[in-house]
Structure formats: structure tokens, C-alpha cells
Motif scaffolding. Structure first.
Motif, PDB file in Angstrom:
ATOM      1  N   ARG A   1       0.834  -1.207   0.000  1.00 44.36           N
ATOM      2  CA  ARG A   1       0.000   0.000   0.000  1.00 44.36           C
ATOM      3  C   ARG A   1       0.864   1.251   0.000  1.00 44.36           C
ATOM      4  N   GLU A   2       1.918   1.244   0.809  1.00 41.55           N
ATOM      5  CA  GLU A   2       2.822   2.394   0.849  1.00 41.55           C
ATOM      6  C   GLU A   2       3.536   2.564  -0.486  1.00 41.55           C
ATOM      7  N   HIS A   3       3.925   1.435  -1.058  1.00 44.59           N
ATOM      8  CA  HIS A   3       4.620   1.507  -2.338  1.00 44.59           C
ATOM      9  C   HIS A   3       3.734   2.131  -3.414  1.00 44.59           C
ATOM     10  N   PHE A   4       2.483   1.664  -3.509  1.00 45.51           N
ATOM     11  CA  PHE A   4       1.592   2.136  -4.561  1.00 45.51           C
ATOM     12  C   PHE A   4       1.106   3.561  -4.333  1.00 45.51           C
ATOM     13  N   MET A   5       1.374   4.113  -3.152  1.00 47.26           N
ATOM     14  CA  MET A   5       0.995   5.501  -2.896  1.00 47.26           C
ATOM     15  C   MET A   5       2.191   6.443  -2.950  1.00 47.26           C
ATOM     16  N   GLN A   6       3.358   5.939  -3.315  1.00 47.14           N
ATOM     17  CA  GLN A   6       4.513   6.817  -3.481  1.00 47.14           C
ATOM     18  C   GLN A   6       4.293   7.700  -4.702  1.00 47.14           C
ATOM     19  N   LEU A   7       4.755   8.944  -4.608  1.00 44.18           N
ATOM     20  CA  LEU A   7       4.529   9.904  -5.671  1.00 44.18           C
ATOM     21  C   LEU A   7       5.602   9.817  -6.742  1.00 44.18           C
TER      22      LEU A   7
ATOM     23  N   PHE B   1      -2.717 -11.091 -25.011  1.00 45.60           N
ATOM     24  CA  PHE B   1      -1.621 -10.119 -25.055  1.00 45.60           C
ATOM     25  C   PHE B   1      -2.139  -8.692 -24.911  1.00 45.60           C
ATOM     26  N   GLN B   2      -3.320  -8.388 -25.450  1.00 43.01           N
ATOM     27  CA  GLN B   2      -3.801  -7.016 -25.331  1.00 43.01           C
ATOM     28  C   GLN B   2      -4.190  -6.673 -23.896  1.00 43.01           C
ATOM     29  N   ILE B   3      -4.330  -7.687 -23.043  1.00 45.02           N
ATOM     30  CA  ILE B   3      -4.561  -7.469 -21.613  1.00 45.02           C
ATOM     31  C   ILE B   3      -3.239  -7.446 -20.849  1.00 45.02           C
ATOM     32  N   LEU B   4      -2.341  -8.381 -21.196  1.00 45.40           N
ATOM     33  CA  LEU B   4      -1.084  -8.501 -20.459  1.00 45.40           C
ATOM     34  C   LEU B   4      -0.141  -7.328 -20.715  1.00 45.40           C
ATOM     35  N   LEU B   5      -0.176  -6.756 -21.919  1.00 46.19           N
ATOM     36  CA  LEU B   5       0.741  -5.653 -22.220  1.00 46.19           C
ATOM     37  C   LEU B   5       0.540  -4.463 -21.286  1.00 46.19           C
ATOM     38  N   PRO B   6      -0.674  -3.886 -21.179  1.00 43.57           N
ATOM     39  CA  PRO B   6      -0.823  -2.749 -20.259  1.00 43.57           C
ATOM     40  C   PRO B   6      -0.607  -3.140 -18.805  1.00 43.57           C
ATOM     41  N   LEU B   7      -0.923  -4.392 -18.447  1.00 39.91           N
ATOM     42  CA  LEU B   7      -0.674  -4.834 -17.079  1.00 39.91           C
ATOM     43  C   LEU B   7       0.825  -4.875 -16.801  1.00 39.91           C
ATOM     44  N   GLY B   8       1.601  -5.348 -17.774  1.00 38.20           N
ATOM     45  CA  GLY B   8       3.055  -5.355 -17.622  1.00 38.20           C
ATOM     46  C   GLY B   8       3.617  -3.949 -17.532  1.00 38.20           C
ATOM     47  N   LEU B   9       3.064  -3.021 -18.321  1.00 36.13           N
ATOM     48  CA  LEU B   9       3.500  -1.630 -18.245  1.00 36.13           C
ATOM     49  C   LEU B   9       3.173  -1.033 -16.879  1.00 36.13           C
TER      50      LEU B   9
ATOM     51  N   SER C   1       5.365   1.246 -11.965  1.00 39.60           N
ATOM     52  CA  SER C   1       5.299   1.338 -10.508  1.00 39.60           C
ATOM     53  C   SER C   1       6.576   0.874  -9.828  1.00 39.60           C
ATOM     54  N   PHE C   2       7.124  -0.257 -10.269  1.00 37.67           N
ATOM     55  CA  PHE C   2       8.242  -0.859  -9.547  1.00 37.67           C
ATOM     56  C   PHE C   2       9.610  -0.477 -10.104  1.00 37.67           C
TER      57      PHE C   2
ATOM     58  N   ALA D   1       1.497   7.067 -13.709  1.00 36.71           N
ATOM     59  CA  ALA D   1       1.563   6.421 -15.019  1.00 36.71           C
ATOM     60  C   ALA D   1       1.096   4.970 -14.915  1.00 36.71           C
ATOM     61  N   ALA D   2       1.425   4.312 -13.793  1.00 32.39           N
ATOM     62  CA  ALA D   2       0.971   2.937 -13.584  1.00 32.39           C
ATOM     63  C   ALA D   2      -0.551   2.882 -13.510  1.00 32.39           C
ATOM     64  N   SER D   3      -1.178   3.867 -12.868  1.00 32.60           N
ATOM     65  CA  SER D   3      -2.641   3.876 -12.775  1.00 32.60           C
ATOM     66  C   SER D   3      -3.270   4.070 -14.152  1.00 32.60           C
ATOM     67  N   VAL D   4      -2.611   4.846 -15.009  1.00 28.56           N
ATOM     68  CA  VAL D   4      -3.121   5.045 -16.372  1.00 28.56           C
ATOM     69  C   VAL D   4      -3.068   3.737 -17.164  1.00 28.56           C
ATOM     70  N   THR D   5      -1.959   3.006 -17.061  1.00 32.45           N
ATOM     71  CA  THR D   5      -1.848   1.750 -17.795  1.00 32.45           C
ATOM     72  C   THR D   5      -2.751   0.680 -17.187  1.00 32.45           C
ATOM     73  N   LEU D   6      -3.032   0.758 -15.884  1.00 33.32           N
ATOM     74  CA  LEU D   6      -4.015  -0.156 -15.296  1.00 33.32           C
ATOM     75  C   LEU D   6      -5.399   0.137 -15.869  1.00 33.32           C
TER      76      LEU D   6
END
Length: 244
Positions: A56-62, A133-141, A146-147, A154-159
């Protein structure tokens, strides 16, 4: 320059745009960070530097940049994605809306590439690979941003894109029973991915149920992505108001 007390990152010249009190690597406000107390087996409180953060802390880092320009830019993107998501959800599984959207034109090349990518794994996976693949690509991005790039917005946009890909597939799945949608290259009924997949699994009668499930999953993912992005924007606005 002193290293970050949490991740030990040392500022570099490329970090000049980041406020001096914000760590460019992990995003903490360094003058407010405190180590987490840990109690050992002898019940003696020992203060040690915190080496890990919760998910949770990681995903809320700016993101690295916390300034008015980036805040407003991300706010405009978030608002646009919100309107787009509600437009898709309001119209339901409508091929004219979903198939005629700009996002479908983005998803389509990756869908076609997925067939080629999964071809070595057999005919079934080669056909499923387009949708997969059209699902896995944005999930991988999303994971990469994020990591590996410390950019959760940007991770939230690709999600959001991952969720929209599920929505994009819904009309195609629903058409498995009829095989009426136009296909790339003018292929006939025998080229219909989901018509073939569901026929082989003897599930053609469940096509509409599966399509609705894909649509709902996509809608939920898009809403989660928007909620994530909104919380990041709120946190960024709060830091900006404090002068960071």
C-alpha cells in the motif's frame, strides 16, 4: 548531499527538479520520515531503519516530480480517462461504441501481435494469444512504471488501459455465436477467435455470459485505476500546499 534515511538514495544532478526534502527514489518527505519501531523476542524496543514498505505504501509513493505543472497535467489526464470510462460503461457492450473508439485502434495491433507471439505454443494458444496479449501488455507496463520507474500515476493510467482492454474484448466474445463482426484482413467466420475458442470448449451458449463478465471485470479495473490515480493526485496536492 545526505542519503535518503529510508532507501539510502543519494541525489544526483538529474534530480534538480525534485524538491530537496523529497527523495527522488522512494518519494518520502525526508524531514518527516521516522524509522519504524520493532520489538525483539526479549520485548526490548529496538529502533531500526525501515528497509521495506508495504504494498500500500509503495503504490501511494509519488512520482519524482511534485510541482504545479505535473499536478495539473495529471489532473487533466485523470479527468479525461474518467469521462471515457463512464462513456464505455454507460453504453454497455455496444460494438459501435467500443469498436469505433480510439482505444480499439490502439488495442488492435497488440491483439494481432499476440497471435504471432503465442504461435509456438499451439493453435489454441495462438488464437487466445491475441486477446491475452492485449490485456497482459498494459498490465506489464503498470508493473514496470510502478516498480521500476517510481511513477505510480503512469501505472494507474496503464491499469486503466488494462481494464479498457477487457471492455474492448466484450463485443468480440459476445459475437462468438453469430460471427458477424468484421475481422482484420477480411477473414471469414473460420477466423473468428472467440467463435473458434468457445466452439472447441463447447461453450458457445455461454458467450454472452463470458462477454458480460469481461465487461464487468474491465469496468471494475478502470474504476480501481481511477480511484488510485485520484488518491495520488490528492496526496500530491497536499504536499504542494505544504511547500514541497
Amino acid at each position: 548531499m545526505k542519503p535518503c534515511p529510508k532507501c539510502q538514495y543519494i541525489r544526483q544532478a538529474k534530480d534538480a527538479s525534485v524538491h530537496p526534502d523529497i527523495c527522488p527514489a522512494c518519494g518520502i518527505a525526508m524531514n518527516k520520515w521516522r524509522p519504524r519501531p520493532i520489538v525483539n523476542d526479549d520485548s526490548d524496543a529496538v529502533i531500526v531503519p525501515e528497509q521495506r514498505t508495504s504494498l500500500r505504501e509503495h503504490f501511494m509513493q509519488l512520482p519524482n516530480r511534485v510541482d504545479s505543472g505535473s499536478l495539473w497535467g495529471r489532473g487533466v489526464i485523470w479527468l479525461g480517462l474518467s469521462c471515457w470510462a463512464f462513456w464505455f460503461l454507460f453504453n454497455g457492450i455496444d460494438w459501435q461504441v467500443i469498436g469505433g473508439s480510439f482505444m480499439h485502434n490502439i488495442n488492435l495491433p497488440f491483439h494481432e501481435f499476440g497471435h504471432v507471439l503465442f504461435m509456438p505454443f499451439g493453435r489454441f494458444m495462438a488464437i487466445l494469444g491475441g486477446s491475452l496479449f492485449q490485456i497482459l501488455l498494459p498490465l506489464g507496463l503498470c508493473i514496470g512504471f510502478s516498480f521500476f520507474h517510481n511513477d505510480n500515476f503512469a501505472a494507474s493510467v496503464t491499469l486503466w488501459w488494462c481494464g479498457q482492454s477487457f471492455v474492448d474484448l466484450a463485443p468480440y466474445i459476445a459475437d462468438a455465436e453469430y460471427r458477424l463482426l468484421p475481422l482484420v484482413g477480411g477473414g471469414g467466420e473460420e477466423s473468428h477467435d472467440w467463435g473458434n475458442l468457445l466452439t472447441w470448449m463447447n461453450m458457445v451458449d455461454s458467450a454472452h455470459t463470458i462477454a458480460r463478465a469481461s465487461f464487468v471485470i474491465g469496468g471494475v479495473i478502470m474504476m480501481l485505476a481511477l480511484a488510485w490515480g485520484f488518491q495520488l493526485l490528492r496526496k500530491q496536492k497536499a504536499l504542494e500546499a505544504q511547500g514541497y
